[in-house]
Scaffold this motif. Structure first.
Motif, PDB file in Angstrom:
ATOM      1  N   PHE A   1      24.418  34.488  50.055  1.00  0.00           N
ATOM      2  CA  PHE A   1      25.312  35.768  50.460  1.00  0.00           C
ATOM      3  C   PHE A   1      26.448  35.252  51.298  1.00  0.00           C
ATOM      4  CE2 PHE A   1      21.657  38.328  48.920  1.00  0.00           C
ATOM      5  CZ  PHE A   1      22.431  39.167  48.021  1.00  0.00           C
ATOM      6  N   THR A   2      26.162  34.606  52.293  1.00  0.00           N
ATOM      7  CA  THR A   2      27.227  34.002  53.244  1.00  0.00           C
ATOM      8  C   THR A   2      28.046  32.983  52.081  1.00  0.00           C
ATOM      9  OG1 THR A   2      25.843  33.641  54.840  1.00  0.00           O
ATOM     10  CG2 THR A   2      27.775  32.421  55.246  1.00  0.00           C
ATOM     11  N   ALA A   3      27.931  32.361  51.208  1.00  0.00           N
ATOM     12  CA  ALA A   3      29.001  31.780  50.588  1.00  0.00           C
ATOM     13  C   ALA A   3      29.858  32.684  49.746  1.00  0.00           C
ATOM     14  CB  ALA A   3      28.128  30.987  49.310  1.00  0.00           C
ATOM     15  N   LEU A   4      29.306  33.954  49.392  1.00  0.00           N
ATOM     16  CA  LEU A   4      30.137  34.790  48.555  1.00  0.00           C
ATOM     17  C   LEU A   4      31.135  35.412  49.542  1.00  0.00           C
ATOM     18  CD1 LEU A   4      27.406  36.788  46.730  1.00  0.00           C
ATOM     19  CD2 LEU A   4      29.155  35.195  45.610  1.00  0.00           C
ATOM     20  N   GLY A   5      31.049  35.262  50.722  1.00  0.00           N
ATOM     21  CA  GLY A   5      32.110  35.738  51.643  1.00  0.00           C
ATOM     22  C   GLY A   5      33.344  35.090  51.444  1.00  0.00           C
ATOM     23  N   ASP A   6      33.367  33.693  50.765  1.00  0.00           N
ATOM     24  CA  ASP A   6      34.576  33.184  50.643  1.00  0.00           C
ATOM     25  C   ASP A   6      35.447  33.680  49.778  1.00  0.00           C
ATOM     26  OD1 ASP A   6      36.692  31.069  50.839  1.00  0.00           O
ATOM     27  OD2 ASP A   6      35.001  29.519  50.146  1.00  0.00           O
ATOM     28  N   ILE A   7      36.841  33.977  50.179  1.00  0.00           N
ATOM     29  CA  ILE A   7      37.467  34.712  49.274  1.00  0.00           C
ATOM     30  C   ILE A   7      37.913  33.739  47.946  1.00  0.00           C
ATOM     31  CG2 ILE A   7      40.171  35.602  48.951  1.00  0.00           C
ATOM     32  CD1 ILE A   7      37.932  37.291  50.702  1.00  0.00           C
ATOM     33  N   SER A   8      38.115  32.373  48.197  1.00  0.00           N
ATOM     34  CA  SER A   8      38.593  31.439  47.018  1.00  0.00           C
ATOM     35  C   SER A   8      37.303  31.515  46.077  1.00  0.00           C
ATOM     36  CB  SER A   8      38.611  30.161  47.547  1.00  0.00           C
ATOM     37  OG  SER A   8      37.499  29.823  48.283  1.00  0.00           O
ATOM     38  N   LEU A   9      36.222  31.579  46.641  1.00  0.00           N
ATOM     39  CA  LEU A   9      35.007  31.563  45.688  1.00  0.00           C
ATOM     40  C   LEU A   9      34.798  32.944  44.846  1.00  0.00           C
ATOM     41  CD1 LEU A   9      32.306  30.172  44.388  1.00  0.00           C
ATOM     42  CD2 LEU A   9      31.102  31.276  46.369  1.00  0.00           C
ATOM     43  N   LEU A  10      35.163  33.962  45.479  1.00  0.00           N
ATOM     44  CA  LEU A  10      35.057  35.132  44.874  1.00  0.00           C
ATOM     45  C   LEU A  10      36.399  35.163  43.768  1.00  0.00           C
ATOM     46  CD1 LEU A  10      34.815  37.665  47.807  1.00  0.00           C
ATOM     47  CD2 LEU A  10      33.026  37.367  45.902  1.00  0.00           C
ATOM     48  N   MET A  11      37.430  34.900  44.010  1.00  0.00           N
ATOM     49  CA  MET A  11      38.752  34.460  42.930  1.00  0.00           C
ATOM     50  C   MET A  11      38.195  33.894  41.893  1.00  0.00           C
ATOM     51  SD  MET A  11      41.027  36.696  44.176  1.00  0.00           S
ATOM     52  CE  MET A  11      42.211  36.257  42.789  1.00  0.00           C
ATOM     53  N   LEU A  12      37.339  32.610  41.968  1.00  0.00           N
ATOM     54  CA  LEU A  12      36.920  31.841  41.134  1.00  0.00           C
ATOM     55  C   LEU A  12      36.260  32.596  40.061  1.00  0.00           C
ATOM     56  CD1 LEU A  12      36.596  28.184  42.651  1.00  0.00           C
ATOM     57  CD2 LEU A  12      38.103  28.908  40.977  1.00  0.00           C
ATOM     58  N   LEU A  13      35.097  33.285  40.633  1.00  0.00           N
ATOM     59  CA  LEU A  13      33.969  34.169  40.008  1.00  0.00           C
ATOM     60  C   LEU A  13      34.918  35.102  39.035  1.00  0.00           C
ATOM     61  CD1 LEU A  13      31.359  34.736  42.803  1.00  0.00           C
ATOM     62  CD2 LEU A  13      31.446  33.202  40.863  1.00  0.00           C
ATOM     63  N   VAL A  14      35.907  35.789  39.648  1.00  0.00           N
ATOM     64  CA  VAL A  14      36.756  36.883  38.912  1.00  0.00           C
ATOM     65  C   VAL A  14      37.184  36.046  37.654  1.00  0.00           C
ATOM     66  CG1 VAL A  14      38.346  38.460  38.980  1.00  0.00           C
ATOM     67  CG2 VAL A  14      36.666  38.422  40.755  1.00  0.00           C
ATOM     68  N   CYS A  15      37.850  35.038  38.068  1.00  0.00           N
ATOM     69  CA  CYS A  15      38.358  34.484  36.677  1.00  0.00           C
ATOM     70  C   CYS A  15      37.521  33.834  35.747  1.00  0.00           C
ATOM     71  CB  CYS A  15      39.394  33.270  37.463  1.00  0.00           C
ATOM     72  SG  CYS A  15      40.668  33.802  38.060  1.00  0.00           S
ATOM     73  N   ALA A  16      36.273  33.430  36.211  1.00  0.00           N
ATOM     74  CA  ALA A  16      35.280  32.855  35.543  1.00  0.00           C
ATOM     75  C   ALA A  16      34.727  34.139  34.551  1.00  0.00           C
ATOM     76  CB  ALA A  16      34.094  32.071  36.242  1.00  0.00           C
ATOM     77  N   THR A  17      34.476  34.995  35.226  1.00  0.00           N
ATOM     78  CA  THR A  17      34.046  36.411  34.535  1.00  0.00           C
ATOM     79  C   THR A  17      34.809  36.759  33.171  1.00  0.00           C
ATOM     80  OG1 THR A  17      32.818  37.033  36.587  1.00  0.00           O
ATOM     81  CG2 THR A  17      33.198  38.640  34.709  1.00  0.00           C
TER      82      THR A  17
END
Length: 220
Positions: A8-24
């Motif tokens: 859950f700490t790793a999910l706090g990274d904005i860049s990772l969240l953007m990657l997840l949105v694009c991948a989804t």
């Protein structure tokens, strides 16, 4: 518990969240296209993850796979053609709902069921993985045969037609699966000297032919 906190700490990274949105979003597009599946989408985008951090790469591939698996239900509901093999049975209930004007409700149910089922299955897998690993060591040919026989017996209850018709359709599917080169003996079965049949009949062409072409003819 430490692994959960780290995740859950790793999910706090904005860049990772953007990657997840694009991948989804990319996975939804891939899964909604008949002929492509979640595995193909993950394989196509695998080179882009080589330069990423391990956590980001695994997260992106997981997002693509999960979203593509769900997105196959979109075309299954709207045009009676499953985008992925996992959504083949969605045509049985989803498309009739779309015909009745309940396409939005069917898509909503698909989203909810995919989300709940995915989260629940991951939780169960994390808890039962050690037990399943020990059980897998005890699997021998008799157990594999019994499991295969159980899967074939489920053909009787699949579909709304008579059990005899379901069994005939299943037997025809098994006959198609025998076409190609045997993996153990390298014997060519039912290829009739056709080079294209040596690798067997692919599942995707059969799925598109059964669902896509039949729906196209029905709408014509």
């Amino acid at each position: 518990m430490e692994a959960f906190v780290a995740g859950f700490t790793a999910l706090g990274d904005i860049s990772l969240l953007m990657l997840l949105v694009c991948a989804t979003l990319g996975g939804v597009v891939i899964g909604a296209l008949p002929g492509l599946n979640a595995t193909t989408g993950a394989a196509l985008l695998l080179p882009f993850t080589l330069t990423m951090e391990p956590v980001a790469a695994i997260s992106v591939l997981t997002a693509i796979y999960c979203s593509a698996t769900f997105a196959g239900a979109i075309t299954a509901i709207l045009i009676n053609t499953p985008g992925t093999s996992a959504s083949a049975t969605t045509c049985l209930d989803g498309y009739p709902m779309a015909v009745r004007g309940e396409a939005g409700r069917a898509l909503g149910l698909a989203v909810i069921s995919s989300t709940v089922g995915g989260v629940f299955s991951v939780a169960v897998l994390m808890l039962s993985a050690p037990i399943l690993a020990r059980a897998a060591y005890n699997f021998a040919p008799p157990e594999y045969f019994a499991l295969t026989l159980f899967g074939l017996s489920m053909l009787v209850s699949v579909g709304g037609g008579s059990p005899i018709r379901n069994l005939i359709a299943g037997a025809f599917g098994i006959l198609l699966a025998t076409v190609g080169t045997d993996l153990l003996t390298s014997v060519k079965r039912f290829t009739f000297d056709v080079t294209e049949l040596r690798d067997g009949i692919g599942f995707v062409p059969v799925m598109i032919g059964v669902f896509g072409i039949s729906e196209l003819l029905a709408q014509a």
